[in-house]
Design an enzyme around this catalytic site. Sequence first.
Site, PDB file in Angstrom:
ATOM      1  N   HIS A  70      -6.256   1.716  -3.514  1.00 63.09           N
ATOM      2  CA  HIS A  70      -5.236   1.210  -2.592  1.00 63.09           C
ATOM      3  C   HIS A  70      -4.791  -0.174  -3.030  1.00 63.09           C
ATOM      4  CE1 HIS A  70      -8.121  -1.501  -0.307  1.00 63.09           C
ATOM      5  NE2 HIS A  70      -8.924  -0.799  -1.092  1.00 63.09           N
TER       6      HIS A  70
ATOM      7  N   CYS B  57       0.811  -1.219   0.000  1.00 65.28           N
ATOM      8  CA  CYS B  57       0.000   0.000   0.000  1.00 65.28           C
ATOM      9  C   CYS B  57       0.847   1.272   0.000  1.00 65.28           C
ATOM     10  CB  CYS B  57      -0.987  -0.006   1.166  1.00 65.28           C
ATOM     11  SG  CYS B  57      -0.240  -0.090   2.810  1.00 65.28           S
TER      12      CYS B  57
ATOM     13  N   HIS C 145      -2.367   0.641   7.033  1.00 69.29           N
ATOM     14  CA  HIS C 145      -2.799   0.610   5.635  1.00 69.29           C
ATOM     15  C   HIS C 145      -3.071   2.039   5.164  1.00 69.29           C
ATOM     16  CE1 HIS C 145      -4.254  -1.214   2.010  1.00 69.29           C
ATOM     17  NE2 HIS C 145      -5.426  -0.606   2.108  1.00 69.29           N
TER      18      HIS C 145
END
Length: 170
Positions: free
Chosen positions: A143, A76, A131
Site C-alpha cells: 500500500h 493509496c 485507506h
Amino acid sequence: MKKLLYHLLIVCTTGIVLASCGTSAPRYNYKELAQASIRLGMDIDMKDNHQLYVESSKWLGAPYRGGGTGKRGTDCSGFTSNIYKKVYHKKLERNSDDQRKKDCSKVSKRNLREGDLVFFHNGRKKRTASHVGIYLKNNKFIHASTSRGVIVSSLDEEYYRKHWLSGGRP
C-alpha cells in the site's frame, strides 16, 4: 492398402503436431521474479500471480502524494488503481471508499486471496474506507503509506488490526 495407411499416418501426425502448437510451457523471467522477491521480502511461488508481485515491487519506495497516481508520487487509491489496470486490466474508482462500495464484493479477513483489496478506516469514521492496499499473501499487503510511501505491511500490525474495515474482491 499401404497408400491408405500412409495417408492416414500423415493426417494423424499433422493433426497431433497442429494440436500441440498452441501449448507451451509458461515462460518465467526468473531474474525479474528474484528481484521482486528480494524487494518485497517474500518468497514468490510458481502458483502466485507473478505479474502482481513484479509490478508491485516496481512501486516500492514511491513517495506518497495525495491525489497522485504515478511512481513519482501516489496515494493509496492511485496505487491500487494503477496496479489493477496493469495486472488485471480492470479500472477501479479513484477513492478508497468508492473502490470498496462500487468495485468490490466483501471478503472476510480469513478468506483473503492474492490480489484482493484490503480496506481500513481512520478511527473516526469507522464505516468509511480511508485507506486501501492490495493483499499479497501470508497476511502481507502492499500500500501507499502517508509517511513512508509504497511499502509492504502486515495485517497483524497493531495499527492495521485496530483500523481493519473489510476485504474486497473486484
